[in-house]
Design a protein around this motif. Structure first.
Motif, PDB file in Angstrom:
ATOM      1  N   ALA A  39      -5.319  11.938  18.109  1.00 52.27           N
ATOM      2  CA  ALA A  39      -4.553  11.885  16.867  1.00 52.27           C
ATOM      3  C   ALA A  39      -3.439  10.846  16.949  1.00 52.27           C
ATOM      4  N   ASP A  40      -2.772  10.775  18.098  1.00 52.60           N
ATOM      5  CA  ASP A  40      -1.720   9.775  18.291  1.00 52.60           C
ATOM      6  C   ASP A  40      -2.290   8.361  18.188  1.00 52.60           C
ATOM      7  N   GLN A  41      -3.458   8.139  18.778  1.00 52.42           N
ATOM      8  CA  GLN A  41      -4.086   6.823  18.748  1.00 52.42           C
ATOM      9  C   GLN A  41      -4.472   6.428  17.323  1.00 52.42           C
ATOM     10  N   VAL A  42      -5.043   7.382  16.600  1.00 50.88           N
ATOM     11  CA  VAL A  42      -5.458   7.100  15.225  1.00 50.88           C
ATOM     12  C   VAL A  42      -4.247   6.817  14.346  1.00 50.88           C
ATOM     13  N   LEU A  43      -3.191   7.591  14.529  1.00 52.07           N
ATOM     14  CA  LEU A  43      -1.986   7.393  13.733  1.00 52.07           C
ATOM     15  C   LEU A  43      -1.400   6.002  13.963  1.00 52.07           C
ATOM     16  N   ALA A  44      -1.394   5.561  15.202  1.00 50.60           N
ATOM     17  CA  ALA A  44      -0.858   4.235  15.515  1.00 50.60           C
ATOM     18  C   ALA A  44      -1.673   3.134  14.838  1.00 50.60           C
ATOM     19  N   ASN A  45      -2.955   3.394  14.609  1.00 50.72           N
ATOM     20  CA  ASN A  45      -3.846   2.408  14.017  1.00 50.72           C
ATOM     21  C   ASN A  45      -3.968   2.559  12.500  1.00 50.72           C
ATOM     22  N   PHE A  46      -3.333   3.586  11.943  1.00 54.87           N
ATOM     23  CA  PHE A  46      -3.518   3.935  10.536  1.00 54.87           C
ATOM     24  C   PHE A  46      -3.165   2.794   9.573  1.00 54.87           C
ATOM     25  N   PRO A  47      -1.972   2.183   9.671  1.00 52.95           N
ATOM     26  CA  PRO A  47      -1.632   1.099   8.730  1.00 52.95           C
ATOM     27  C   PRO A  47      -2.584  -0.092   8.842  1.00 52.95           C
ATOM     28  N   LYS A  48      -2.981  -0.420  10.065  1.00 53.96           N
ATOM     29  CA  LYS A  48      -3.899  -1.540  10.252  1.00 53.96           C
ATOM     30  C   LYS A  48      -5.264  -1.225   9.647  1.00 53.96           C
ATOM     31  N   ALA A  49      -5.727   0.002   9.830  1.00 58.53           N
ATOM     32  CA  ALA A  49      -7.018   0.403   9.260  1.00 58.53           C
ATOM     33  C   ALA A  49      -6.974   0.314   7.741  1.00 58.53           C
ATOM     34  N   TYR A  75       0.833  -1.197   0.000  1.00 57.04           N
ATOM     35  CA  TYR A  75       0.000   0.000   0.000  1.00 57.04           C
ATOM     36  C   TYR A  75       0.873   1.255   0.000  1.00 57.04           C
ATOM     37  N   ASN A  76       0.491   2.229  -0.803  1.00 55.83           N
ATOM     38  CA  ASN A  76       1.222   3.499  -0.843  1.00 55.83           C
ATOM     39  C   ASN A  76       0.674   4.434   0.232  1.00 55.83           C
ATOM     40  N   LEU A  77       1.109   4.191   1.459  1.00 51.47           N
ATOM     41  CA  LEU A  77       0.644   4.986   2.591  1.00 51.47           C
ATOM     42  C   LEU A  77       1.640   6.087   2.914  1.00 51.47           C
ATOM     43  N   PRO A  78       1.177   7.171   3.530  1.00 52.18           N
ATOM     44  CA  PRO A  78       2.088   8.267   3.883  1.00 52.18           C
ATOM     45  C   PRO A  78       3.017   7.868   5.017  1.00 52.18           C
ATOM     46  N   ASP A  79       4.167   8.515   5.094  1.00 54.32           N
ATOM     47  CA  ASP A  79       5.060   8.292   6.227  1.00 54.32           C
ATOM     48  C   ASP A  79       4.351   8.701   7.509  1.00 54.32           C
ATOM     49  N   LEU A 114     -21.267  -5.608   9.026  1.00 47.51           N
ATOM     50  CA  LEU A 114     -19.904  -5.118   8.818  1.00 47.51           C
ATOM     51  C   LEU A 114     -19.836  -3.593   8.725  1.00 47.51           C
ATOM     52  N   GLN A 115     -20.967  -2.940   8.871  1.00 52.68           N
ATOM     53  CA  GLN A 115     -21.024  -1.489   8.742  1.00 52.68           C
ATOM     54  C   GLN A 115     -20.160  -0.788   9.792  1.00 52.68           C
ATOM     55  N   LYS A 116     -20.161  -1.321  11.001  1.00 51.70           N
ATOM     56  CA  LYS A 116     -19.380  -0.707  12.072  1.00 51.70           C
ATOM     57  C   LYS A 116     -17.889  -0.759  11.755  1.00 51.70           C
ATOM     58  N   GLU A 117     -17.444  -1.878  11.212  1.00 52.39           N
ATOM     59  CA  GLU A 117     -16.035  -2.004  10.847  1.00 52.39           C
ATOM     60  C   GLU A 117     -15.671  -1.005   9.757  1.00 52.39           C
ATOM     61  N   LEU A 118     -16.529  -0.891   8.762  1.00 54.05           N
ATOM     62  CA  LEU A 118     -16.286   0.056   7.677  1.00 54.05           C
ATOM     63  C   LEU A 118     -16.204   1.483   8.210  1.00 54.05           C
ATOM     64  N   THR A 119     -17.124   1.843   9.063  1.00 49.07           N
ATOM     65  CA  THR A 119     -17.148   3.195   9.627  1.00 49.07           C
ATOM     66  C   THR A 119     -15.864   3.502  10.380  1.00 49.07           C
ATOM     67  N   SER A 120     -15.376   2.529  11.141  1.00 50.91           N
ATOM     68  CA  SER A 120     -14.145   2.695  11.904  1.00 50.91           C
ATOM     69  C   SER A 120     -12.944   2.883  10.977  1.00 50.91           C
ATOM     70  N   GLN A 121     -12.891   2.112   9.908  1.00 52.99           N
ATOM     71  CA  GLN A 121     -11.785   2.213   8.957  1.00 52.99           C
ATOM     72  C   GLN A 121     -11.789   3.571   8.251  1.00 52.99           C
ATOM     73  N   VAL A 122     -12.947   3.990   7.803  1.00 53.20           N
ATOM     74  CA  VAL A 122     -13.053   5.263   7.090  1.00 53.20           C
ATOM     75  C   VAL A 122     -12.707   6.429   8.012  1.00 53.20           C
ATOM     76  N   PHE A 123     -13.109   6.324   9.269  1.00 55.34           N
ATOM     77  CA  PHE A 123     -12.780   7.366  10.243  1.00 55.34           C
ATOM     78  C   PHE A 123     -11.270   7.512  10.375  1.00 55.34           C
ATOM     79  N   ALA A 124     -10.575   6.391  10.515  1.00 51.16           N
ATOM     80  CA  ALA A 124      -9.120   6.436  10.688  1.00 51.16           C
ATOM     81  C   ALA A 124      -8.422   6.972   9.442  1.00 51.16           C
ATOM     82  N   LEU A 125      -8.847   6.516   8.281  1.00 53.80           N
ATOM     83  CA  LEU A 125      -8.166   6.889   7.045  1.00 53.80           C
ATOM     84  C   LEU A 125      -8.435   8.330   6.616  1.00 53.80           C
ATOM     85  N   SER A 126      -9.556   8.875   7.051  1.00 52.77           N
ATOM     86  CA  SER A 126      -9.885  10.258   6.694  1.00 52.77           C
ATOM     87  C   SER A 126      -9.628  11.238   7.848  1.00 52.77           C
ATOM     88  N   PHE A 127      -9.206  10.719   8.988  1.00 50.47           N
ATOM     89  CA  PHE A 127      -9.062  11.515  10.209  1.00 50.47           C
ATOM     90  C   PHE A 127      -8.191  12.758  10.023  1.00 50.47           C
TER      91      PHE A 127
END
Length: 212
Positions: free
Chosen positions: A181-191, A100-104, A144-157
């Motif tokens: 923000a720190d918590q979301v960043l730590a979860n970003f690659p997994k999301a 995946y081409n994710l940001p640093d 699976l809607q809850k999982e999707l919502t959580s992923q989109v939240f992290a990736l667009s945060f």
């Protein structure tokens, strides 16, 4: 779309984007777009498109990205179109291999600054997801809607500092925005990984339909 696949190799895509973005940054051209004209924005936008649970026709998304990469001296729009479609197809193939081409990652607070890699990626992802969110709405099972919502939240945060404030207010949380923000960043690659996997799974269950 096979005619586009061999137009540019993956490396050629990156080199051509770099050349175009550099040239555009040196001109006085006004880009009519709410998106940042950089590679992270393009990666974020196409991450959303490529991880959708159906094949999305380029005609549905090209209009959002063309203003970011089209040069004033392009003889035909097809030149930039060719580049974007080739790159999206490469990204889709890389996703299958979990590349995946994710940001640093960097620092969460720095990531919230406009134009940073994280901010640009999230901004691009948000715009791309908005473009194809109806596909998810139709195809995602309710369970699976809850999982999707959580992923989109992290990736667009990181698209806006307002996301943290709104979330904390809604949850009546005592966390400070920078702690969230720190918590979301730590979860970003997994999301990101879970979002891709979810899209592939839903698409497989639906029979791999294409949407035009």
């Amino acid at each position: 779309m096979s005619q586009w696949a061999s137009s540019y190799t993956y490396r050629e895509c990156l080199d051509e984007f770099s050349r175009r973005l550099q040239q555009l940054s040196e001109t006085d051209r006004v880009i009519i777009s709410d998106l940042h004209a950089n590679m992270s924005t393009i990666d974020g936008y196409l991450f959303a498109i490529s991880s959708a649970p159906a094949t999305v026709s380029p005609t549905d998304w090209l209009g959002d990205l063309l203003p970011l990469v089209q040069l004033p001296d392009d003889e035909k729009a097809a030149t930039a179109v060719n580049l974007l479609i080739s790159y999206q197809m490469h990204l889709k193939k890389r996703m299958i291999s979990q590349k995946y081409n994710l940001p640093d990652a960097g620092d969460a607070l720095e990531g919230l600054k406009p134009g940073s890699e994280l901010n640009s990626f999230s901004q691009g992802f948000s715009a791309g997801y908005d473009r194809i969110s109806s596909i998810w709405s139709v195809k995602i099972p309710n369970e699976l809607q809850k999982e999707l919502t959580s992923q989109v939240f992290a990736l667009s945060f990181f698209a806006s500092t307002d996301n943290a404030k709104a979330f904390l207010k809604q949850k009546k949380s005592k966390l400070r925005p920078e702690q969230l923000a720190d918590q979301v960043l730590a979860n970003f690659p997994k999301a990101a990984d879970l979002h891709v996997r979810l899209g592939m799974a839903v698409e497989a269950d639906a029979g791999g339909e294409s949407l035009h």
